[in-house]
Design a protein around this motif. Structure first.
Motif, PDB file in Angstrom:
ATOM      1  N   ASP A 130       0.847  -1.195   0.000  1.00  0.00           N
ATOM      2  CA  ASP A 130       0.000   0.000   0.000  1.00  0.00           C
ATOM      3  C   ASP A 130       0.885   1.248   0.000  1.00  0.00           C
ATOM      4  OD1 ASP A 130      -1.890   1.975   0.304  1.00  0.00           O
ATOM      5  OD2 ASP A 130      -2.966   0.984   1.933  1.00  0.00           O
ATOM      6  N   PRO A 131       1.378   1.640  -1.169  1.00  0.00           N
ATOM      7  CA  PRO A 131       2.279   2.801  -1.210  1.00  0.00           C
ATOM      8  C   PRO A 131       1.628   4.094  -0.771  1.00  0.00           C
ATOM      9  CG  PRO A 131       1.693   2.088  -3.431  1.00  0.00           C
ATOM     10  CD  PRO A 131       1.192   1.036  -2.499  1.00  0.00           C
ATOM     11  N   ASP A 132       0.329   4.266  -1.028  1.00  0.00           N
ATOM     12  CA  ASP A 132      -0.333   5.505  -0.637  1.00  0.00           C
ATOM     13  C   ASP A 132      -0.360   5.664   0.881  1.00  0.00           C
ATOM     14  OD1 ASP A 132      -1.037   6.490  -3.228  1.00  0.00           O
ATOM     15  OD2 ASP A 132      -2.565   4.945  -3.330  1.00  0.00           O
ATOM     16  N   ALA A 133      -0.682   4.589   1.590  1.00  0.00           N
ATOM     17  CA  ALA A 133      -0.708   4.666   3.052  1.00  0.00           C
ATOM     18  C   ALA A 133       0.669   5.010   3.597  1.00  0.00           C
ATOM     19  CB  ALA A 133      -1.192   3.340   3.640  1.00  0.00           C
ATOM     20  N   GLN A 134       1.726   4.455   2.981  1.00  0.00           N
ATOM     21  CA  GLN A 134       3.063   4.734   3.479  1.00  0.00           C
ATOM     22  C   GLN A 134       3.479   6.169   3.202  1.00  0.00           C
ATOM     23  OE1 GLN A 134       4.796   2.492   5.427  1.00  0.00           O
ATOM     24  NE2 GLN A 134       5.858   4.417   5.859  1.00  0.00           N
ATOM     25  N   ARG A 206       0.973  10.836  -7.675  1.00  0.00           N
ATOM     26  CA  ARG A 206       0.693  10.088  -6.444  1.00  0.00           C
ATOM     27  C   ARG A 206       1.190  10.869  -5.223  1.00  0.00           C
ATOM     28  NH1 ARG A 206      -0.267   4.588  -5.392  1.00  0.00           N
ATOM     29  NH2 ARG A 206       0.296   3.978  -7.519  1.00  0.00           N
ATOM     30  N   LEU A 207       2.369  11.454  -5.333  1.00  0.00           N
ATOM     31  CA  LEU A 207       2.896  12.260  -4.224  1.00  0.00           C
ATOM     32  C   LEU A 207       1.975  13.441  -3.931  1.00  0.00           C
ATOM     33  CD1 LEU A 207       6.666  12.192  -5.221  1.00  0.00           C
ATOM     34  CD2 LEU A 207       5.734  11.313  -3.069  1.00  0.00           C
ATOM     35  N   ARG A 208       1.500  14.096  -4.961  1.00  0.00           N
ATOM     36  CA  ARG A 208       0.599  15.236  -4.758  1.00  0.00           C
ATOM     37  C   ARG A 208      -0.711  14.783  -4.121  1.00  0.00           C
ATOM     38  NH1 ARG A 208       2.321  16.231 -10.245  1.00  0.00           N
ATOM     39  NH2 ARG A 208       4.002  17.790 -10.263  1.00  0.00           N
TER      40      ARG A 208
END
Length: 236
Positions: A130-134, A206-208
């Motif tokens: 889950d890259p977004d949660a991290q 994704r970072l934004r």
């Protein structure tokens, strides 16, 4: 996805840990590129008074890159592979560097908390379930205005980079990994995970979406142009 899953990546690195530095040492520019990404964080004052997180430190090559640009900083280096961390801790480090064995998702349980004045994540986000949660967790761990640098492969935006990446994997990385460790599953996973990862533009987005500002990216020189990138962002 077939083969090795992201959930089992930390443990899979245990098998190849002893050979890891020799394998990546055969990759021209590997350690130089880590230093370039660390430099792109723009850390001030040689790191004096700063507290930094090396997220997914592996055998300590990314830790050394951070130390080279911030020799006076306190560095907390974390990795989920006991084998990789054993290789890292066997090296000589100043007292300002501390290693912690933990999956990056379990930092709080391991006693690692913020705030940090910078986070360096090399070859990590691509491997997380889950890259977004991290990324959201990283944002909360950073002081306002502190930088995040993500150093990773991303080839989707370039047809040439995709072709080169696949060629290098099948002719060099996978055979060398099998020769060094007797098992090529981790290296086949590496090829596949890069092919499935965000393109550079998508990862900036994704970072934004996860609350970062001043998002940017730059690639590396040499044969890894448009293959390896530094993504930089700032906690608002």
């Amino acid at each position: 996805m077939t083969g090795l899953s992201r959930d089992h990546v930390p443990e899979s690195f245990d098998t190849g840990a002893a050979a890891y530095d020799r394998l990546v040492g055969a990759n021209p520019g590997y350690e130089d590129h880590l230093r370039i990404s660390a430099q792109r964080m723009g850390l001030p004052r040689n790191g004096a008074g700063l507290r930094l997180l090396d997220a997914g430190c592996g055998t300590g090559l990314s830790t050394a890159a951070l130390l080279s640009v911030a020799p006076e900083a306190e560095i907390v280096a974390v990795d989920g592979s006991a084998g990789m961390l054993a290789e890292a801790t066997a090296k000589t480090w100043p007292a300002s560097v501390r290693f912690v064995h933990s999956r990056i998702e379990d930092l709080a349980a391991a006693g690692v908390d913020g705030p940090f004045d910078g986070i360096f994540a090399a070859y990590l986000i691509r491997n997380l379930p889950d890259p977004d949660a991290q990324l959201q967790t990283f944002r909360t761990l950073l002081r306002p205005g502190a930088p995040l640098a993500v150093h990773d492969y991303s080839v989707r935006d370039s047809r040439v980079a995709t072709v080169v990446w696949n060629a290098v994997c099948w002719t060099v990385i996978i055979p060398a990994g099998r020769l060094r460790t007797g098992d090529a599953s981790l290296y086949r996973y590496l090829r596949r995970s890069v092919m499935e990862f965000d393109g550079a533009a998508a990862f900036r987005d994704r970072l934004r979406r996860n609350g970062f500002s001043d998002v940017d990216s730059d690639t590396m020189p040499g044969w890894q142009r448009d293959i390896v990138h530094t993504f930089t962002a700032v906690a608002p």
